[in-house]
Scaffold this active site. Structure first.
Site, PDB file in Angstrom:
ATOM      1  N   TYR A  61      91.488  24.329  30.677  1.00 46.86           N
ATOM      2  CA  TYR A  61      92.205  23.855  29.426  1.00 46.86           C
ATOM      3  C   TYR A  61      93.152  25.002  29.104  1.00 46.86           C
ATOM      4  O   TYR A  61      93.723  24.973  27.909  1.00 46.86           O
ATOM      5  CB  TYR A  61      91.076  23.627  28.298  1.00 46.86           C
ATOM      6  CG  TYR A  61      90.005  24.687  28.220  1.00 46.86           C
ATOM      7  CD1 TYR A  61      90.102  25.987  27.842  1.00 46.86           C
ATOM      8  CD2 TYR A  61      88.710  24.260  28.327  1.00 46.86           C
ATOM      9  CE1 TYR A  61      89.138  26.846  27.815  1.00 46.86           C
ATOM     10  CE2 TYR A  61      87.725  25.110  28.189  1.00 46.86           C
ATOM     11  CZ  TYR A  61      88.017  26.283  27.785  1.00 46.86           C
ATOM     12  OH  TYR A  61      86.797  27.160  27.801  1.00 46.86           O
ATOM     13  N   CYS A  72      38.160  22.561  24.268  1.00 45.93           N
ATOM     14  CA  CYS A  72      38.914  21.623  23.747  1.00 45.93           C
ATOM     15  C   CYS A  72      39.836  21.099  24.970  1.00 45.93           C
ATOM     16  O   CYS A  72      40.697  21.989  25.337  1.00 45.93           O
ATOM     17  CB  CYS A  72      40.143  21.996  22.653  1.00 45.93           C
ATOM     18  SG  CYS A  72      41.128  20.947  21.929  1.00 45.93           S
ATOM     19  N   ASP A 126      81.375  21.341  25.846  1.00 48.05           N
ATOM     20  CA  ASP A 126      80.304  22.291  25.178  1.00 48.05           C
ATOM     21  C   ASP A 126      79.681  22.538  26.566  1.00 48.05           C
ATOM     22  O   ASP A 126      78.792  21.956  27.118  1.00 48.05           O
ATOM     23  CB  ASP A 126      79.324  21.376  24.577  1.00 48.05           C
ATOM     24  CG  ASP A 126      78.390  22.058  23.808  1.00 48.05           C
ATOM     25  OD1 ASP A 126      78.487  23.470  23.851  1.00 48.05           O
ATOM     26  OD2 ASP A 126      77.417  21.793  23.132  1.00 48.05           O
ATOM     27  N   CYS A 140      43.453  24.467  16.714  1.00 51.53           N
ATOM     28  CA  CYS A 140      42.184  24.108  16.915  1.00 51.53           C
ATOM     29  C   CYS A 140      41.447  25.371  17.694  1.00 51.53           C
ATOM     30  O   CYS A 140      41.853  25.931  18.479  1.00 51.53           O
ATOM     31  CB  CYS A 140      42.246  22.977  17.950  1.00 51.53           C
ATOM     32  SG  CYS A 140      40.524  22.766  18.753  1.00 51.53           S
ATOM     33  N   CYS A 198      39.024  17.055  20.020  1.00 49.42           N
ATOM     34  CA  CYS A 198      37.732  17.637  20.059  1.00 49.42           C
ATOM     35  C   CYS A 198      36.891  17.387  18.881  1.00 49.42           C
ATOM     36  O   CYS A 198      35.800  17.676  18.848  1.00 49.42           O
ATOM     37  CB  CYS A 198      37.612  18.986  20.742  1.00 49.42           C
ATOM     38  SG  CYS A 198      38.140  20.149  19.950  1.00 49.42           S
ATOM     39  N   LYS A 238      86.906  19.582  22.688  1.00 45.88           N
ATOM     40  CA  LYS A 238      86.179  20.967  22.820  1.00 45.88           C
ATOM     41  C   LYS A 238      84.686  20.920  23.696  1.00 45.88           C
ATOM     42  O   LYS A 238      83.730  20.149  23.365  1.00 45.88           O
ATOM     43  CB  LYS A 238      85.782  21.572  21.275  1.00 45.88           C
ATOM     44  CG  LYS A 238      85.316  22.915  21.700  1.00 45.88           C
ATOM     45  CD  LYS A 238      85.214  23.660  20.249  1.00 45.88           C
ATOM     46  CE  LYS A 238      84.710  25.089  20.234  1.00 45.88           C
ATOM     47  NZ  LYS A 238      83.551  25.443  20.932  1.00 45.88           N
ATOM     48  N   GLU A 288      92.729  18.848  21.757  1.00 44.30           N
ATOM     49  CA  GLU A 288      91.989  18.609  22.904  1.00 44.30           C
ATOM     50  C   GLU A 288      90.463  18.508  22.702  1.00 44.30           C
ATOM     51  O   GLU A 288      90.182  18.628  21.595  1.00 44.30           O
ATOM     52  CB  GLU A 288      92.148  19.755  23.844  1.00 44.30           C
ATOM     53  CG  GLU A 288      93.707  20.320  24.231  1.00 44.30           C
ATOM     54  CD  GLU A 288      93.656  21.570  25.047  1.00 44.30           C
ATOM     55  OE1 GLU A 288      92.490  22.191  25.458  1.00 44.30           O
ATOM     56  OE2 GLU A 288      94.735  21.993  25.140  1.00 44.30           O
ATOM     57  N   CYS A 344      40.457  18.625  14.857  1.00 42.41           N
ATOM     58  CA  CYS A 344      41.392  18.541  15.865  1.00 42.41           C
ATOM     59  C   CYS A 344      41.284  17.083  16.575  1.00 42.41           C
ATOM     60  O   CYS A 344      40.021  16.447  16.479  1.00 42.41           O
ATOM     61  CB  CYS A 344      40.712  19.258  16.994  1.00 42.41           C
ATOM     62  SG  CYS A 344      41.486  19.228  18.606  1.00 42.41           S
ATOM     63  N   LYS A 375      84.495  21.622  14.386  1.00 38.99           N
ATOM     64  CA  LYS A 375      83.284  21.292  15.089  1.00 38.99           C
ATOM     65  C   LYS A 375      82.743  19.960  14.391  1.00 38.99           C
ATOM     66  O   LYS A 375      82.494  20.022  13.144  1.00 38.99           O
ATOM     67  CB  LYS A 375      82.337  22.417  14.974  1.00 38.99           C
ATOM     68  CG  LYS A 375      82.897  23.628  15.625  1.00 38.99           C
ATOM     69  CD  LYS A 375      82.138  23.935  16.935  1.00 38.99           C
ATOM     70  CE  LYS A 375      81.144  24.800  16.514  1.00 38.99           C
ATOM     71  NZ  LYS A 375      80.363  25.256  17.842  1.00 38.99           N
TER      72      LYS A 375
HETATM   73  S1  IVH Z   1      90.884  27.309  24.474  1.00 33.64           S
HETATM   74  C1  IVH Z   1      91.143  31.670  22.839  1.00 33.64           C
HETATM   75  N1  IVH Z   1      90.394  24.876  24.807  1.00 33.64           N
HETATM   76  O1  IVH Z   1      85.378  26.984  23.132  1.00 33.64           O
HETATM   77  C2  IVH Z   1      90.232  30.808  23.078  1.00 33.64           C
HETATM   78  N2  IVH Z   1      88.455  26.588  24.335  1.00 33.64           N
HETATM   79  O2  IVH Z   1      84.884  28.767  20.582  1.00 33.64           O
HETATM   80  C3  IVH Z   1      90.911  29.883  24.163  1.00 33.64           C
HETATM   81  N3  IVH Z   1      86.175  25.450  24.706  1.00 33.64           N
HETATM   82  O3  IVH Z   1      85.521  30.364  24.549  1.00 33.64           O
HETATM   83  C4  IVH Z   1      90.058  28.594  24.442  1.00 33.64           C
HETATM   84  N4  IVH Z   1      86.717  23.446  24.973  1.00 33.64           N
HETATM   85  O4  IVH Z   1      84.594  28.220  25.816  1.00 33.64           O
HETATM   86  C5  IVH Z   1      89.720  26.356  24.555  1.00 33.64           C
HETATM   87  N5  IVH Z   1      89.912  22.519  25.229  1.00 33.64           N
HETATM   88  C6  IVH Z   1      89.291  23.939  25.135  1.00 33.64           C
HETATM   89  C7  IVH Z   1      88.015  24.119  24.876  1.00 33.64           C
HETATM   90  C8  IVH Z   1      87.536  25.425  24.841  1.00 33.64           C
HETATM   91  C9  IVH Z   1      85.987  24.250  25.096  1.00 33.64           C
HETATM   92  C10 IVH Z   1      85.349  26.602  24.486  1.00 33.64           C
HETATM   93  C11 IVH Z   1      85.583  27.779  25.242  1.00 33.64           C
HETATM   94  C12 IVH Z   1      85.928  28.982  24.318  1.00 33.64           C
HETATM   95  C13 IVH Z   1      85.338  28.523  22.801  1.00 33.64           C
HETATM   96  C14 IVH Z   1      85.794  29.086  21.667  1.00 33.64           C
END
Ligand code: IVH
Length: 681
Positions: free
Chosen positions: A224, A429, A117, A423, A408, A115, A113, A405, A311
């Protein structure tokens, strides 16, 4: 309309509106226009006002918010909110798979999936109704942010179909790019600090106290993972697909994988495509699909053994360094800024990047004309992280850091141990003068929101303000009719400012109202170096009057909790300038609050009349802060180090042996917490 008719219509409208919300915010396929939608919502609001007995807590009208939360209630998570083990290395994904294959010997699947942010959220549903939304907090308990979350249109307040009676679903609340850019643009115009990235914007918004304000921001949420006793399926993937049918926003970008090759393919594909998404992702999450396999693998103290995240490295781009300009900040601090050949990076065109200070330029050994690598980190302005030496030509000149600067002409200074050049021409200034006024009027300081960067520039250009006290001399006739065209800069369009009647009235009103701003904020607004909001509050509570702060010596200043040598010296330096004392006098004459109000001063007794205490160690019944406060509230004084003049040493546990020895040597009484409690009883 009869009650029955009203109930019927309310139910009909609620379900229609939620259907349109779903079409718009989850399926991205609206079938009616904004106007029609607003009409339905307005009718529902009207009917609920007329028949409040039929308004439910899951009504779509809840989404406009309105509740104000002072402090979020803490809620314990039923299932701890863990984090994920993460890696930047493909080899570690292969190692992860090998570890799992040692434990699970039968064929199994992974779910890959995105991740997201943003900010993690846990949503609890009972009988299909959203009961509670709780942030991660420390993983054991988090903040109850239900009222704010209810305003997020893509989160269903009421579910459809065959859902379990009770369950929790978790996901990530995020701020989409487009909304984020607009929000920051608006904040800058209002003289508020921009959010560094969409994650901070999401988290800041979710913690706002007024849910009606949250409702105005376009937060979104992907879900998720599900938790519960009676989930319909035994695999994560099937449960997510079921959740989609109940009304949740579940990402389409999910893939079932059987091998690490397939996982790596997914990782590569999204590394390439992530720039096309309308929100930030920072990696890929890989989870074991079957619940029974997840159980078998279990958890470490912090994270599940059945999942890992890969990551992505921050995005980089290579481009040419054309020149370096130097910016002068509010405090006179100089920042070198690289002017680059425009280059596309993470969805935006980058033309400038921070080079931070002279040391960084030297360490990078960057030369004018070099091809440099630019990276977008957590900050708004990208940074230069390296030089492509293969493209270096012998003609490229080394950077000679400026000595004067740029605004000035004053020779710059660099204090020992500090990275930045300054400065020193604090009072003459131009950017330092304007910057100080901008800080003075900002929201957390004097909160004069009818003024902003552009207007201050105009007032400065016309010679109307040379320091903040000049604001209080402004008259209607000084302002009316002033005009200026502000150039397009930093993503903002060209704007024409012209002070008409209403504008002038608002400015004068804002300035006049600021006379009621409390002492601690005035102290913060003056802009003494290192005196931020918290320090200003500590100083104001301790000394109570500006006069006492001005008179305080180094010893007295550092006796205040959290006031260290650097802050104390900065205060002494500031007040040693006649010009600053003059400024304070002028502000006083203009009617600003330079003392704590009577109502803010708590005087419990005079039992410790002028006695001086050194407080050291850890106490049983009070924190050190509380003890120091009690000393002051009973008329005593706190000092930081033991001398002949000290009356008492109040010793807790773990008091340093050298302090103890010194007190004994000087014959100063050493008292305990309970002796102290007796003294003030
Ligand atoms: S599953 C046991 N799925 O990433 C943790 N987390 O670094 C189960 N996050 O705290 C989380 N996308 O805030 C899961 N597709 C995804 C995610 C996801 C972002 C975040 C989530 C978690 C953090 C962990």
């Amino acid at each position: 309309m009869t009650k029955e008719e009203a109930l019927y219509r309310i139910k009909f409208l609620s379900s229609e509106i939620e259907k349109h919300n779903h079409n718009y915010y989850i399926l991205s396929q609206p079938i009616i226009g904004d106007y029609e939608f607003d009409m339905l919502l307005e009718e529902l609001i009207r009917l609920e006002n007329e028949f409040p007995e039929f308004a439910t807590k899951h009504s779509p009208t809840q989404r406009v918010g309105g509740s104000v939360t002072k402090e979020f209630q803490q809620v314990k998570h039923i299932y701890p909110m863990l984090s994920l083990g993460n890696t930047y290395s493909e080899q570690e994904i292969i190692d992860f798979d090998n570890r799992i294959r040692k434990i699970i010997e039968h064929p199994f699947e992974y779910v890959c999936e995105l991740k997201f942010d943003g900010v993690a959220i846990g949503l609890s549903y009972k009988n299909g109704i959203l009961e509670k939304a709780v942030t991660r907090g420390d993983g054991i308990q988090g903040d109850n942010v239900t009222a704010n979350v209810k305003t997020i249109r893509s989160i269903p307040l009421k579910l459809e179909g065959d859902y379990p009676a009770e369950f929790e679903i978790r996901g990530e609340i995020f701020y989409p790019h487009q909304g984020f850019l607009k929000l920051n643009e608006k904040r800058l115009l209002n003289n508020e600090p921009a959010f560094a990235n969409p994650r901070n914007a999401a988290s800041g918004t979710l913690k706002m106290q007024n849910s009606a304000e949250v409702a105005k921001r376009p937060l979104d949420c992907y879900l998720y993972i599900l938790h519960g006793e009676n989930l319909p399926f035994k695999t994560h993937y099937e449960n997510l697909q079921a959740a989609k049918k109940w009304g949740f926003k579940i990402s389409e970008n999910i893939k079932l994988c059987k091998s690490t090759d397939e996982i790596l393919e997914f990782i590569h594909e999204w590394d390439k495509n992530r720039t096309h998404l309308s929100f930030d992702i920072d990696g890929i999450v890989i989870k074991i699909n079957a619940a029974t396999d997840q159980e078998l693998l279990g958890f470490t103290a912090k994270s599940p053994r059945w999942a890992i995240s890969y990551k992505y490295k921050a995005e980089q781009a290579a481009t040419k360094l054309n020149s370096i300009s130097y910016q002068v900040g509010r405090t006179g601090s100089i920042t070198p800024v690289a002017n680059l050949e425009p280059v596309l990076l993470a969805g935006t065109t980058v033309k400038r990047a921070s080079l931070h200070n002279a040391d960084i330029i030297q360490n990078l050994d960057v030369r004018l004309g070099d091809t440099v690598f630019v990276e977008k980190g957590g900050e708004i302005i990208p940074k230069i992280v390296g030089v492509d030496l293969c493209k270096r030509s012998a003609e490229y000149l080394t950077v000679k850091y400026i000595e004067q600067c740029p605004e000035c002409g004053t020779p710059l200074i660099r204090k020992e141990g500090e990275a930045n050049h300054y400065c020193p021409n604090e009072y003459d200034c131009p950017p330092q003068i304007k910057g100080r006024v901008e800080h003075f009027i900002s929201r957390k300081a004097m909160n004069i929101d009818s003024l902003g960067e552009g207007k201050i520039e105009l007032l400065f250009d016309k010679g109307l303000i040379k320091d903040v006290s000049d604001l209080y001399k402004l008259q209607y006739s000084d302002l009316f009719g002033l005009e200026k065209t502000l150039p397009a800069l930093d993503g903002k369009k060209e704007r024409k400012l012209s002070f008409k009647e209403k504008t002038v009235e608002n400015i004068l009103k804002g300035i006049s109202e600021s006379k009621n701003v409390s002492f601690e904020r005035v102290l913060f607004a003056i802009g003494i170096r290192y005196v931020g909001e918290t320090v200003a509050k500590k100083l104001a509570t301790h000394f109570k009057t500006m006069e006492k702060i001005i008179m305080a010596d180094f010893e007295e200043l550092i006796s205040v909790d959290e006031i260290g040598d650097k802050i104390a010296q900065s205060l002494i330096d500031f007040f040693s300038f006649d010009r600053n004392i003059e400024l304070i006098k002028k502000l006083h004459l203009s009617g600003l609050q330079l003392n704590l109000q009577e109502s803010d001063i708590i005087n419990l007794s005079n039992k410790l009349d002028e006695k001086s205490f050194v407080v050291s160690g850890v106490f049983q019944n009070h924190s050190r802060d509380e003890i120091k406060q009690l000393i002051e509230q009973h008329g005593g004084k706190n000092v930081s180090s033991i001398s002949k003049k000290t009356d008492y040493v109040l010793a807790g546990e773990n008091m340093g042996p050298s302090k103890l020895a010194k007190a004994e040597k000087l014959g100063i009484p050493i008292i305990s917490e309970s002796d102290f409690e007796d003294m003030i009883a």
